[in-house]
Structures are given as C-alpha cells and as structure tokens.
Design an enzyme around this catalytic site. Structure first.
Site, PDB file in Angstrom:
ATOM      1  N   LYS A  26      93.921   8.208  33.440  1.00 53.23           N
ATOM      2  CA  LYS A  26      94.623   7.837  32.198  1.00 53.23           C
ATOM      3  C   LYS A  26      95.802   8.791  31.972  1.00 53.23           C
ATOM      4  O   LYS A  26      95.713   9.969  32.306  1.00 53.23           O
ATOM      5  CB  LYS A  26      93.674   7.946  30.994  1.00 53.23           C
ATOM      6  N   TYR A  69      87.821  27.859   0.997  1.00 46.77           N
ATOM      7  CA  TYR A  69      88.065  27.019  -0.175  1.00 46.77           C
ATOM      8  C   TYR A  69      88.759  27.823  -1.289  1.00 46.77           C
ATOM      9  O   TYR A  69      89.108  28.996  -1.113  1.00 46.77           O
ATOM     10  CB  TYR A  69      86.741  26.420  -0.675  1.00 46.77           C
ATOM     11  N   GLU A 110      84.374  29.789   3.369  1.00 46.21           N
ATOM     12  CA  GLU A 110      84.935  28.767   4.268  1.00 46.21           C
ATOM     13  C   GLU A 110      86.407  28.439   3.977  1.00 46.21           C
ATOM     14  O   GLU A 110      86.915  27.423   4.434  1.00 46.21           O
ATOM     15  CB  GLU A 110      84.125  27.446   4.237  1.00 46.21           C
ATOM     16  N   SER A 131      73.956  24.450   2.003  1.00 45.18           N
ATOM     17  CA  SER A 131      74.680  23.260   1.561  1.00 45.18           C
ATOM     18  C   SER A 131      75.314  22.520   2.744  1.00 45.18           C
ATOM     19  O   SER A 131      75.851  23.148   3.654  1.00 45.18           O
ATOM     20  CB  SER A 131      75.785  23.700   0.602  1.00 45.18           C
ATOM     21  N   ALA A 133      71.043  25.328   7.658  1.00 51.29           N
ATOM     22  CA  ALA A 133      71.370  24.007   7.125  1.00 51.29           C
ATOM     23  C   ALA A 133      70.982  22.944   8.148  1.00 51.29           C
ATOM     24  O   ALA A 133      70.021  22.192   7.963  1.00 51.29           O
ATOM     25  CB  ALA A 133      72.852  23.949   6.778  1.00 51.29           C
ATOM     26  N   ARG A 134      71.688  22.926   9.278  1.00 49.58           N
ATOM     27  CA  ARG A 134      71.429  21.884  10.274  1.00 49.58           C
ATOM     28  C   ARG A 134      69.992  21.898  10.808  1.00 49.58           C
ATOM     29  O   ARG A 134      69.434  20.824  11.074  1.00 49.58           O
ATOM     30  CB  ARG A 134      72.448  22.018  11.413  1.00 49.58           C
ATOM     31  N   ALA A 151      66.214   9.034  26.198  1.00 52.19           N
ATOM     32  CA  ALA A 151      65.802   7.782  25.562  1.00 52.19           C
ATOM     33  C   ALA A 151      64.301   7.552  25.734  1.00 52.19           C
ATOM     34  O   ALA A 151      63.578   7.250  24.767  1.00 52.19           O
ATOM     35  CB  ALA A 151      66.585   6.612  26.161  1.00 52.19           C
ATOM     36  N   LYS A 185      96.314  13.056  27.283  1.00 59.27           N
ATOM     37  CA  LYS A 185      95.797  14.418  27.468  1.00 59.27           C
ATOM     38  C   LYS A 185      94.269  14.353  27.591  1.00 59.27           C
ATOM     39  O   LYS A 185      93.615  13.689  26.777  1.00 59.27           O
ATOM     40  CB  LYS A 185      96.194  15.236  26.239  1.00 59.27           C
ATOM     41  N   HIS A 200      87.736  27.203   7.274  1.00 60.86           N
ATOM     42  CA  HIS A 200      87.810  25.969   8.071  1.00 60.86           C
ATOM     43  C   HIS A 200      88.999  25.974   9.020  1.00 60.86           C
ATOM     44  O   HIS A 200      88.983  25.312  10.044  1.00 60.86           O
ATOM     45  CB  HIS A 200      87.868  24.742   7.161  1.00 60.86           C
ATOM     46  N   GLU A 201      90.038  26.724   8.673  1.00 62.73           N
ATOM     47  CA  GLU A 201      91.223  26.740   9.541  1.00 62.73           C
ATOM     48  C   GLU A 201      91.130  27.813  10.628  1.00 62.73           C
ATOM     49  O   GLU A 201      92.058  27.955  11.433  1.00 62.73           O
ATOM     50  CB  GLU A 201      92.477  26.947   8.683  1.00 62.73           C
ATOM     51  N   ALA A 219      73.189  11.735  24.561  1.00 57.19           N
ATOM     52  CA  ALA A 219      71.852  11.934  24.012  1.00 57.19           C
ATOM     53  C   ALA A 219      71.730  11.341  22.611  1.00 57.19           C
ATOM     54  O   ALA A 219      70.664  10.888  22.212  1.00 57.19           O
ATOM     55  CB  ALA A 219      71.542  13.426  23.993  1.00 57.19           C
ATOM     56  N   ARG A 266      78.299  32.249  -2.794  1.00 55.94           N
ATOM     57  CA  ARG A 266      78.488  32.246  -1.336  1.00 55.94           C
ATOM     58  C   ARG A 266      79.798  32.955  -1.014  1.00 55.94           C
ATOM     59  O   ARG A 266      80.883  32.492  -1.387  1.00 55.94           O
ATOM     60  CB  ARG A 266      78.492  30.827  -0.780  1.00 55.94           C
ATOM     61  N   GLN A 310      77.142  16.695  16.701  1.00 53.98           N
ATOM     62  CA  GLN A 310      77.531  15.324  17.014  1.00 53.98           C
ATOM     63  C   GLN A 310      77.217  14.309  15.926  1.00 53.98           C
ATOM     64  O   GLN A 310      77.987  13.388  15.710  1.00 53.98           O
ATOM     65  CB  GLN A 310      76.872  14.892  18.327  1.00 53.98           C
TER      66      GLN A 310
HETATM   67  P1  NAP Z   1      82.903   9.458  30.799  1.00 61.53           P
HETATM   68  O1  NAP Z   1      83.065  10.164  29.521  1.00 61.53           O
HETATM   69  O2  NAP Z   1      82.892   7.994  30.826  1.00 61.53           O
HETATM   70  O3  NAP Z   1      84.060   9.987  31.759  1.00 61.53           O
HETATM   71  C1  NAP Z   1      84.214   9.524  33.046  1.00 61.53           C
HETATM   72  C2  NAP Z   1      85.525  10.066  33.625  1.00 61.53           C
HETATM   73  O4  NAP Z   1      85.678   9.562  34.918  1.00 61.53           O
HETATM   74  C3  NAP Z   1      86.726   9.701  32.849  1.00 61.53           C
HETATM   75  O5  NAP Z   1      87.558  10.837  32.766  1.00 61.53           O
HETATM   76  C4  NAP Z   1      87.387   8.603  33.666  1.00 61.53           C
HETATM   77  O6  NAP Z   1      88.755   8.817  33.442  1.00 61.53           O
HETATM   78  C5  NAP Z   1      86.921   8.894  35.072  1.00 61.53           C
HETATM   79  N1  NAP Z   1      86.643   7.714  35.876  1.00 61.53           N
HETATM   80  C6  NAP Z   1      85.996   6.590  35.513  1.00 61.53           C
HETATM   81  N2  NAP Z   1      85.913   5.735  36.544  1.00 61.53           N
HETATM   82  C7  NAP Z   1      86.524   6.328  37.591  1.00 61.53           C
HETATM   83  C8  NAP Z   1      86.776   5.934  38.924  1.00 61.53           C
HETATM   84  N3  NAP Z   1      86.373   4.759  39.386  1.00 61.53           N
HETATM   85  N4  NAP Z   1      87.445   6.776  39.713  1.00 61.53           N
HETATM   86  C9  NAP Z   1      87.867   7.965  39.267  1.00 61.53           C
HETATM   87  N5  NAP Z   1      87.665   8.389  38.001  1.00 61.53           N
HETATM   88  C10 NAP Z   1      86.990   7.573  37.176  1.00 61.53           C
HETATM   89  O7  NAP Z   1      81.572   9.903  31.506  1.00 61.53           O
HETATM   90  P2  NAP Z   1      80.909  11.333  31.672  1.00 61.53           P
HETATM   91  O8  NAP Z   1      81.893  12.434  31.677  1.00 61.53           O
HETATM   92  O9  NAP Z   1      80.039  11.186  32.857  1.00 61.53           O
HETATM   93  O10 NAP Z   1      80.049  11.497  30.390  1.00 61.53           O
HETATM   94  C11 NAP Z   1      78.966  10.606  30.132  1.00 61.53           C
HETATM   95  C12 NAP Z   1      78.629  10.610  28.659  1.00 61.53           C
HETATM   96  O11 NAP Z   1      78.090  11.819  28.266  1.00 61.53           O
HETATM   97  C13 NAP Z   1      79.853  10.379  27.795  1.00 61.53           C
HETATM   98  O12 NAP Z   1      79.507   9.580  26.710  1.00 61.53           O
HETATM   99  C14 NAP Z   1      80.173  11.721  27.345  1.00 61.53           C
HETATM  100  O13 NAP Z   1      80.878  11.699  26.113  1.00 61.53           O
HETATM  101  C15 NAP Z   1      78.793  12.340  27.198  1.00 61.53           C
HETATM  102  N6  NAP Z   1      78.913  13.789  27.292  1.00 61.53           N
HETATM  103  C16 NAP Z   1      79.555  14.446  26.314  1.00 61.53           C
HETATM  104  C17 NAP Z   1      79.751  15.797  26.414  1.00 61.53           C
HETATM  105  C18 NAP Z   1      80.520  16.538  25.363  1.00 61.53           C
HETATM  106  O14 NAP Z   1      80.992  15.947  24.424  1.00 61.53           O
HETATM  107  N7  NAP Z   1      80.678  17.831  25.475  1.00 61.53           N
HETATM  108  C19 NAP Z   1      79.273  16.484  27.499  1.00 61.53           C
HETATM  109  C20 NAP Z   1      78.623  15.789  28.508  1.00 61.53           C
HETATM  110  C21 NAP Z   1      78.454  14.426  28.381  1.00 61.53           C
HETATM  111  P3  NAP Z   1      89.901   7.951  34.079  1.00 61.53           P
HETATM  112  O15 NAP Z   1      89.381   6.556  34.090  1.00 61.53           O
HETATM  113  O16 NAP Z   1      91.084   8.177  33.206  1.00 61.53           O
HETATM  114  O17 NAP Z   1      90.091   8.536  35.419  1.00 61.53           O
HETATM  115 FE1  SF4 Z   2      71.985  20.171  14.875  1.00 57.34          FE
HETATM  116 FE2  SF4 Z   2      73.248  18.439  16.466  1.00 57.34          FE
HETATM  117 FE3  SF4 Z   2      71.428  17.634  14.683  1.00 57.34          FE
HETATM  118 FE4  SF4 Z   2      73.804  18.495  13.853  1.00 57.34          FE
HETATM  119  S1  SF4 Z   2      73.419  16.694  15.094  1.00 57.34           S
HETATM  120  S2  SF4 Z   2      71.817  19.012  12.988  1.00 57.34           S
HETATM  121  S3  SF4 Z   2      74.138  20.123  15.287  1.00 57.34           S
HETATM  122  S4  SF4 Z   2      71.065  18.903  16.476  1.00 57.34           S
END
Ligand code: NAP
Ligand code: SF4
Length: 685
Positions: free
Chosen positions: A577, A171, A169, A29, A315-316, A390, A580, A257-258, A671, A219, A344
């Site tokens: 920034k 519930y 889960e 589900s 499921a996924r 892409a 956090k 879930h918690e 991605a 379940r 995601q």
């Molecule tokens: P991002 O998410 O845009 O982060 C870039 C980081 O660099 C930010 O923390 C930014 O924070 C800092 N930054 C930007 N310009 C800067 C500058 N001129 N000087 C110093 N710091 C700077 O890019 P990314 O980490 O390369 O990720 C790329 C994409 O892949 C994103 O969409 C990300 O969400 C995705 N991704 C996701 C995951 C995940 O969710 N686990 C993992 C990998 C990639 P400040 O501007 O505050 O310094």
């Molecule tokens: Fe699996 Fe990610 Fe697709 Fe969800 S989005 S079904 S976790 S590959």
C-alpha cells in the site's frame, strides 16, 4: 496453624477521613462512554455494582463537568442541577447495596475540551487539540472554583460518598499549575502559590460546603512528563496545600494527555512511576494512592508493604476482572483475568466513540446485555477444536456455565497465536492471559486433549450437543519468486524461536504482526550492558532511559534526555500500500510503538512491489524503480488465511459446527474479536 491471609497489606482496611475502606484498592476513574447509551443509569449501576460485589475498596466514576465549559465534548457528562443529581441516585444506591463506596469525579477539561466554548488558563492551545482556548477572566475563575464545590454538593445529594477533584493528566487544574500554559498576571498566575490557587480553593470550598462526612480525594499530577511541567518541589507544595485545604487522600496521575511518553500502555513496566508517588507520600500526613500499570495483587501488595503508597489505584484491571479483590482474598490470584494493558477495548473504544469494554472480558460495560442473555438449558456436551484465544474463551465460558467441555489442541500447549504474542518484547502480559485460561480450564473441569487433531467422523460420532471449530489461521504465503530461499522465515517460526534472523532483515507486511516482529528483531542490542532499553516488566531503568524520564526531583515535568538504544540489527518494514505503515495499530498504543521503533532505527517502505528474493537480498520496485535490499533474512508477515477445512468435513457428515475466531474470518483477526466471539457463543449454550 491458621493459613496466612492472602495479601495482608492490600486487604487491610484504611481510614480516609470519616470513612473506613474495607481494603486498599481503588477502581480509578475511567471514561466509560456508557452515559451516552439508552438505559445509561441502569447500565452504570450494574457496571459499578458488579465491581463493588467483586470487592473493590473504593471506586470513582468517570469525570462529570461542573459547568458547560468544563465538558469533555458537547454530550459529555455534566452535573449542574438537582434533577441531574437525582437521576444519578441509582448508581451509589446500587454500589452501597453491594457493600462498596463510590466517589464522583469532578472534571474540568480546560483546553482539552472538544466544545466550541473552550476555556483555559491562557490562550495557549494544546498540541493535541487544534481549538484555541479563551483565557478565563479572573472573576470567571472564582466562579469556576465555586462550580467545583456546587458540583460536589450535587454529588452528595445523589448519594455518592464524596468526590475526586481531577487535577492530573493535563486537564484544567494542571493548566493553571504549570508554566507551560499559564502566563496569567492575576492572582492565578506567576508565583507557585498563585498557580496552585484554583486547585487549593476548589478543595477548600468543597470541604466547606460538604462538611467533614464527605470523602474528598484530590488527583495530583505526580509527574507531568511534558516540557514546562512542574518540578517535584512544586508537586509536593501542591499536595501539602491541598491536604491543608481539606483533602482526605491524594491520588496520583502520571503524564499529561499530550505527553509523548507512554504511561499506561503494555510497554510501560509495572508500577513504573512509584518513585514519584513515594516522594509525595513522604511529605504528607494523609494517605497517598499510587496508580498506573498495577495489574496484579502481588504487585499491589508489594507496593503497600514497601510503604511507597497507602493504597493502589487499578482502573483497567477492574474492567478485566470485576472480582479481582475477591479472588485475591480467596487465595486465587491465578484465577484473576488480568488486564494486559493493550487498551484495545477500553481507551481505543472511547477514542472511537464506543462505550468502554475489555479485550479479556467482553462482559465489561455490557453487564445488562450479558445478564439478559437466555439462561443455560441444562448441561450440554461441547467439543471445542482449537485452543487459541477464541477456543479458550469459548471453552472456559461454557465450562463456567456448567457444560461438559472437551478442548482439542493440535499443538503441545494451549494458546495458539497467544504464544507468539507473548514472545514479543513488552507483550509479556500475554503470559497472564494464558495463566488465566489455564486456571479457567482446570476450574471448569475442561478435558484438554493436547496434540490431538480430531477427525470429522470422530467428532460426528462423539454425541456432542455443540461442536465448535476454532482451528485458527495459517500464515498467508505470498507469491514472490525465491520465497523458498533459505533466508526466508515465516513470522511464526521466528517468534517461536525455531529460526533465527541475521543482522540485516527485511520484513514483508506491515500489519500488527509485522510491527511486532520489528520490535522482536530490534530488541536485541549491540551493547546491552550500557543501556538496555528494553522495557520489559520490571526493567524500569531501561524504560526511563529510552523514553527520557528523570527520577531527579529538580527535573521540570520529570523529563530527561532520552538515550537512543543501539540495536544489533537493521530492519526494514515493507508494505505494498502507498500509505504510511502502522495505520492499523491501536489508537492509544500505536504512536508509542512507532516512536520506539523509529528510535531503534526502523526503516519503512510503502508502495512496494516484490520482485524476487535471492542470495543478494530482496529485489523490489517502488514507483517503478528497481531496488535491492541487501539483507540476510526476509521475514514474511503477510497476514493469514482461515484454517477451517474441518468445518466443511463436519457439514458433509451432517454435523452443524459453529466456526469462530480466525477459522471464521482471518482478516484483521485479533484477540479482541476472538475472545468476544468465543465468549458470546458459549453464552448461547
Ligand atoms: P494484517 O494486519 O492483515 O497485515 C498483513 C500485512 O501483509 C499488511 O501489511 C499487508 O500489506 C501485507 N500483505 C497482505 N497480503 C500480502 C501479500 N499477498 N503479499 C505481500 N504482502 C501482503 O495481518 P497481521 O499483521 O498478520 O495481523 C493479524 C491481526 O492481528 C491483525 O488484525 C492485527 O491488527 C492483529 N495484531 C495487532 C497487533 C497490534 O495492534 N499491535 C499486533 C499483532 C497482531 P500490503 O497489502 O499493503 O502489502
Ligand atoms: Fe486492560 Fe486491554 Fe481490557 Fe483495556 S482492553 S482493560 S487494557 S485488557
């Protein structure tokens, strides 16, 4: 000699009550959110029918409330009237026509509900829902039990093959079963038998109302993974009682879930919780289903062949590939588009009130939308430049639509940024995505030109009907004095293994890649033999130690004291920034990543202004105050910029390229967007 059948245990039929399933796969589900869209029944019918055609042995719908108080939220799915049942008829009809079977899930959310009239076993609120539940009166609990049976009856009227009664889960039924939130003094509180009464009576009355022909699945929460959760003997007692009350099969769930232990995210080893399911199976006569992080037919086959479970719930993986079973049966597991457990586009979409889909399969949940796209206008010649996410999605989809595709890649292998992602500990599932693309490229006859950067004039002369520029991104180079110091490393060089980091590291940039780099750096441990906490595929023991999961039958909720790993390095993650770090991480996975890194000693600093890098380390200011981070290595993860010069050159030559992925827009590229854009573009050729 005839060929050995593929996956003989997984694909063997299974008798469940009055029903025989064609194989041992269950599409478990999932909340789909599709119910909230217009043409929802038509969409859901197409969604489930596609998976029935793809070979799923059995499916379960998302949860339907059996009364108003049981709803997920104000607009959550509910089944309380004959009119509602009749409106659902097309769904089982479509599934049956496609050769499948489908159950409707009967769900009471209890204290997890987002409705004003929240009810529960007690007035103890959940840590993930601020609302305080109203404890149900004894008579109301009996009425609710009746509502389960009534809802099941309506599901049968709609034409479903039976129901799944949702008892995991965290519930409603869990809330009665566990002392954590049941302090009642009536016949539904106190003794184990009393706490199980509501679940057992719900199954008993459902069986009484539906008779022997209906398939009833229960379940169970095989591991609660919360304090005050059930110990194994209580779980087994419940499974036996539910069996005696008339259930045909028991499905499993892991973690409320918690719970603060991840149970389905990518860092969870495959089939990690099978030990708890195997424990229940030994106590039962009816079949048992194992769920959670089973995503390949190889893993599923091994589980069933081992006897730990009779069937597997995925499921996924059925979102990722509706034809999972057919491909396995055809001996083509390499062609399966594998769920990478990223959450995601499934859970994270649901959490943000969007209908579910899938990162690796944008068609999921949008079957009508894709089917209604214009058919291909004949075989076209397509050039795709760049074999990252892409470009690959575009090339493979175009080839599947019968086009002649040439795929150019500057590097020596396909994958682009995916090759960096798969180097991150816990993200090994990205290897499966690459394997799928390799198979797709080969099956579609895509001509792959590696180590090639085609010039614009070459493409212009190539007589292509479509030229797609998917040349990706280049890392942003921030303007920080000393960036040319030998201790500075770009994230791509680090993850590709071209450069090594020292023991004390600063990471500039706390986006998704900054966190991934922190994970990569903190993965290596000073005493790996003692408690190798890295939760890679198969390393279940390390995962359990790090997160505090007990395999002991006595442990309430299956919890143990976590063992903190001792990483080799110290890492400080920085951003400019003031907020956090980690806000942009996935909703349903980010918390686990943050918790895991915190345990590994990750330090974070916000509001930084970078002054310079020199032999002493990284000099920065926070709130005007100068600080020195004495580090051996600075890793730069400051985002990316588009690499799209080729597009402009093509336009100068009169070619109109389509630019996709990071080459189109580097900001927040991931991605998800890349695959969606590449796939949708190819659907227009
Ligand atoms: P991002 O998410 O845009 O982060 C870039 C980081 O660099 C930010 O923390 C930014 O924070 C800092 N930054 C930007 N310009 C800067 C500058 N001129 N000087 C110093 N710091 C700077 O890019 P990314 O980490 O390369 O990720 C790329 C994409 O892949 C994103 O969409 C990300 O969400 C995705 N991704 C996701 C995951 C995940 O969710 N686990 C993992 C990998 C990639 P400040 O501007 O505050 O310094
Ligand atoms: Fe699996 Fe990610 Fe697709 Fe969800 S989005 S079904 S976790 S590959």
């Amino acid at each position: 000699m005839p060929a050995r059948p593929s996956f003989p245990s997984l694909l063997a039929p299974l008798r469940l009550g009055a029903h025989t399933l064609r194989n041992r796969t269950l599409m478990g589900s999932m909340h789909t959110g599709i119910e909230r869209l217009d043409r929802s029944t038509e969409r859901l019918s197409a969604f489930y029918a596609e998976r029935a055609r793809g070979g799923a042995g059995l499916m379960v719908t998302g949860g339907f409330a059996m009364n108003e108080a049981a709803k997920l939220d104000e607009h959550g799915p509910i089944l309380v009237s004959e009119a509602e049942a009749d409106a659902l008829r097309p769904i089982p009809q479509a599934v049956h026509a496609a050769g499948g079977k489908i159950l409707l899930q009967v769900l009471h959310t209890g204290r997890y509900g987002k409705t004003p009239a929240l009810v529960g076993a007690s007035n103890i609120p959940s840590p993930i829902n601020r609302r305080v539940p109203r404890p149900l009166e004894t008579a109301e609990v009996w009425q609710t039990i009746d509502d389960y049976a009534r809802c099941a009856e309506l599901a049968m009227r709609a034409g479903f093959d039976g129901v799944e009664i949702m008892g995991s889960e965290g519930y409603f039924l869990n809330q009665f079963a566990a002392l954590r939130c049941n302090n009642r003094t009536d016949e539904f509180g106190g003794s184990v038998e009393n706490r199980h009464r509501v679940a057992v009576e719900a199954v008993r009355r459902t069986r009484e109302r539906l008779g022997p022909a209906a398939l009833i699945m229960y379940r169970i929460s095989a591991l609660d993974l919360v304090e005050g959760g059930a110990p194994a003997d209580e779980v087994i007692a419940l499974a036996r009682s539910v069996e005696a009350a008339g259930a045909d099969v028991i499905n499993t769930g892991f973690g409320w879930h918690e719970a603060r232990i991840p149970t389905i995210a990518y860092m969870v080893p495959r089939a990690a919780f099978r030990f708890a399911a195997a424990r229940i199976k030994q106590a039962l006569k009816i079949p048992l289903i194992l769920s959670n992080r089973i995503n390949t037919p190889e893993v599923a086959e091994e589980i069933i062949a081992s006897g730990d479970a009779d069937m597997v719930s995925m499921a996924r993986p059925f979102l990722a590939d509706a034809a999972f079973v057919n491909k396995a049966a055809a001996g083509r597991p390499d062609a399966i588009n594998t769920c990478i457990a990223c959450n995601q586009a499934c859970l994270d979409f649901i959490f943000t009130s969007q209908p579910t889909s899938c990162l690796v399969n944008p068609r999921a949940g949008r079957e009508l939308e894709f089917d209604e796209m214009p058919p291909s206008r004949g075989r076209r010649r397509v050039a795709v430049v760049g074999a990252g996410a892409a470009g690959l999605a575009c090339a493979v989809t175009a080839a599947q639509r019968g086009h002649a595709v040439e795929l150019f890649e500057a590097g020596g292998e396909i994958g682009g940024q995916l090759n960096l992602a798969r180097a991150v500990p816990g993200k090994e599932e990205f290897n499966e995505m690459l394997r799928y693309f390799r198979a797709g490229v080969a099956d579609g006859g895509v001509a792959v030109r590696l180590n090639r950067r085609p010039a614009a004039d070459e493409l212009a002369r190539g007589d292509y009907d479509h030229v797609v520029v998917a040349t990706g991104v280049r890392p942003r180079v921030p303007d920080i004095p000393g960036l040319d110091h030998p201790k500075v490393i770009g994230y791509a060089d680090l993850l590709a293994g071209r450069r090594k980091a020292g023991r004390r590291v600063a990471v500039i940039g706390a986006g998704g890649i900054g966190f991934d780099v922190a994970e990569y750096l903190l993965h290596e441990e000073s005493e790996p033999a003692q408690h190798n906490g890295h939760a890679a595929i198969g390393e279940v023991g390390g995962f359990f130690r790090e997160w505090g999961v007990s395999t002991s039958a006595e442990a309430p909720g299956g919890l143990a004291q976590p063992v903190a790993p001792r990483p080799l390095r110290t890492v400080t993650l920085l951003q400019r920034k003031p907020e956090k770090p980690g806000r942009t991480l996935g909703l349903s996975t980010g918390w686990a990543l943050r918790a895991r890194l915190e345990q590994r000693g990750l330090q974070t600093l916000s509001g930084c202004t970078y002054e310079r890098i020199d032999d002493a380390g990284l000099h920065l200011r926070i709130k005007g105050e100068l600080q020195l981070l004495e580090v051996d290595t600075v890793v730069v993860c400051a985002g990316q910029e588009s690499e799209n010069a080729l597009a402009a050159q093509l336009r100068d030559l009169g070619v109109a390229p389509v630019v996709i992925g990071g080459a189109d827009l580097a900001a927040e590229l991931d991605a998800l967007r890349a695959i969606d854009q590449g796939t949708r573009l190819a659907m227009t050729f």
